[in-house]
Design a protein around this motif. Structure first.
Motif, PDB file in Angstrom:
ATOM      1  N   ASN A  44     -21.690  -6.745  18.037  1.00 45.02           N
ATOM      2  CA  ASN A  44     -21.436  -6.147  16.750  1.00 45.02           C
ATOM      3  C   ASN A  44     -20.906  -7.497  15.714  1.00 45.02           C
ATOM      4  OD1 ASN A  44     -20.967  -4.487  14.540  1.00 45.02           O
ATOM      5  ND2 ASN A  44     -18.796  -4.268  15.017  1.00 45.02           N
ATOM      6  N   ILE A  45     -21.567  -7.756  14.495  1.00 42.57           N
ATOM      7  CA  ILE A  45     -21.258  -8.800  13.847  1.00 42.57           C
ATOM      8  C   ILE A  45     -20.374  -7.959  12.551  1.00 42.57           C
ATOM      9  CG2 ILE A  45     -21.902 -10.333  12.082  1.00 42.57           C
ATOM     10  CD1 ILE A  45     -23.120 -11.202  14.596  1.00 42.57           C
ATOM     11  N   ALA A  46     -18.938  -8.189  12.846  1.00 42.88           N
ATOM     12  CA  ALA A  46     -17.866  -7.740  11.673  1.00 42.88           C
ATOM     13  C   ALA A  46     -18.025  -8.698  10.639  1.00 42.88           C
ATOM     14  CB  ALA A  46     -16.656  -7.494  12.456  1.00 42.88           C
ATOM     15  N   LYS A  69     -30.434 -14.374  11.870  1.00 40.53           N
ATOM     16  CA  LYS A  69     -30.211 -13.063  11.956  1.00 40.53           C
ATOM     17  C   LYS A  69     -28.877 -12.869  11.737  1.00 40.53           C
ATOM     18  CE  LYS A  69     -31.462  -8.995  14.548  1.00 40.53           C
ATOM     19  NZ  LYS A  69     -32.744  -8.345  15.056  1.00 40.53           N
ATOM     20  N   ALA A  70     -28.172 -13.317  12.625  1.00 41.05           N
ATOM     21  CA  ALA A  70     -26.451 -13.388  12.395  1.00 41.05           C
ATOM     22  C   ALA A  70     -26.058 -13.834  10.967  1.00 41.05           C
ATOM     23  CB  ALA A  70     -25.759 -14.095  13.828  1.00 41.05           C
ATOM     24  N   ALA A  71     -26.390 -14.552  10.340  1.00 43.50           N
ATOM     25  CA  ALA A  71     -26.069 -14.856   9.025  1.00 43.50           C
ATOM     26  C   ALA A  71     -26.633 -13.758   8.110  1.00 43.50           C
ATOM     27  CB  ALA A  71     -26.455 -16.040   8.579  1.00 43.50           C
ATOM     28  N   ASP A  72     -27.528 -13.152   8.626  1.00 40.75           N
ATOM     29  CA  ASP A  72     -28.184 -12.167   7.511  1.00 40.75           C
ATOM     30  C   ASP A  72     -27.246 -10.909   7.778  1.00 40.75           C
ATOM     31  OD1 ASP A  72     -30.075 -13.638   6.620  1.00 40.75           O
ATOM     32  OD2 ASP A  72     -31.920 -12.623   7.728  1.00 40.75           O
ATOM     33  N   GLN A  73     -26.598 -10.789   8.675  1.00 41.67           N
ATOM     34  CA  GLN A  73     -25.803  -9.669   9.139  1.00 41.67           C
ATOM     35  C   GLN A  73     -24.352  -9.867   8.674  1.00 41.67           C
ATOM     36  OE1 GLN A  73     -26.139  -8.512  13.245  1.00 41.67           O
ATOM     37  NE2 GLN A  73     -28.233  -7.815  13.000  1.00 41.67           N
TER      38      GLN A  73
END
Length: 194
Positions: A44-46, A69-73
């Motif tokens: 989970n990317i909080a 993808k992580a940055a977009d989230q």
């Protein structure tokens, strides 16, 4: 899983795994990186979570699609910089479009003015891994030292990223080797936390 003879040393395991990785065609390596990034991010990317990656070298799997993808989230990103041999890596804040400098071995690193940060999630390079969550890196111990130092401060999730051909039956781990929480390959996400 790759078929390796049972070499006795980390050096021979590393060499065999890197030969397997080097033999993969470039298009297959790129497709593998994109396949990993196309899956749901495994953690989970909080808001405000810091995810560190690395700049790929040679035939390494490219973590940049996963970092996108992580940055977009909503993740903040970081990349490693080598301080000195025998010391943990310095993770510096970075975002796509930021400048680089050439570090050791010509690896692109954030500029020294970029602030040092303590990531919550580390995407870790490796030469080979096993189903117990152990990895063999490139021999200098930078990531083991870094993961150990960060875990002494807070909860950190270490995620190895590799091609499936880099899996070996058993890594001869020592007490200095830090265990991964997950390994992501083009075939599957392997979770060692349970």
């Amino acid at each position: 899983m790759s078929q390796f003879a049972e070499p006795a040393t980390k050096e021979s395991l590393r060499a065999a795994a890197l030969a397997q990785r080097d033999a993969l065609p470039a298009a297959e390596r790129q497709a593998g990186a994109e396949t990993i990034a196309a899956r749901p991010f495994p953690v989970n990317i909080a808001p405000g979570v810091i995810v560190s990656g690395f700049m790929p070298m040679k035939s390494e799997i490219n973590p940049l699609p996963l970092l996108h993808k992580a940055a977009d989230q909503g993740a903040r990103l970081a990349l490693p910089a080598i301080d000195k041999r025998g010391k943990p890596l310095i993770m510096r804040a970075w975002k796509f479009g930021d400048p680089f400098k050439a570090g050791q071995w010509g690896i692109r690193e954030p500029v020294p003015e970029a602030p040092a940060v303590d990531p919550d999630i580390l995407i870790v390079p490796l030469a080979c891994f096993d189903r117990a969550g152990h990895r063999i890196g490139y021999g200098a111990g930078y990531y083991d030292m870094t993961i150990n130092a960060l875990r002494a401060k807070k909860k950190v999730i270490a995620i190895g990223i590799a091609f499936a051909v880099q899996e070996i039956p058993r890594v001869p781990a020592t007490e200095r080797d830090e265990r991964l929480d997950l390994v992501l390959t083009e075939r599957e996400a392997i979770d060692f936390r349970g």
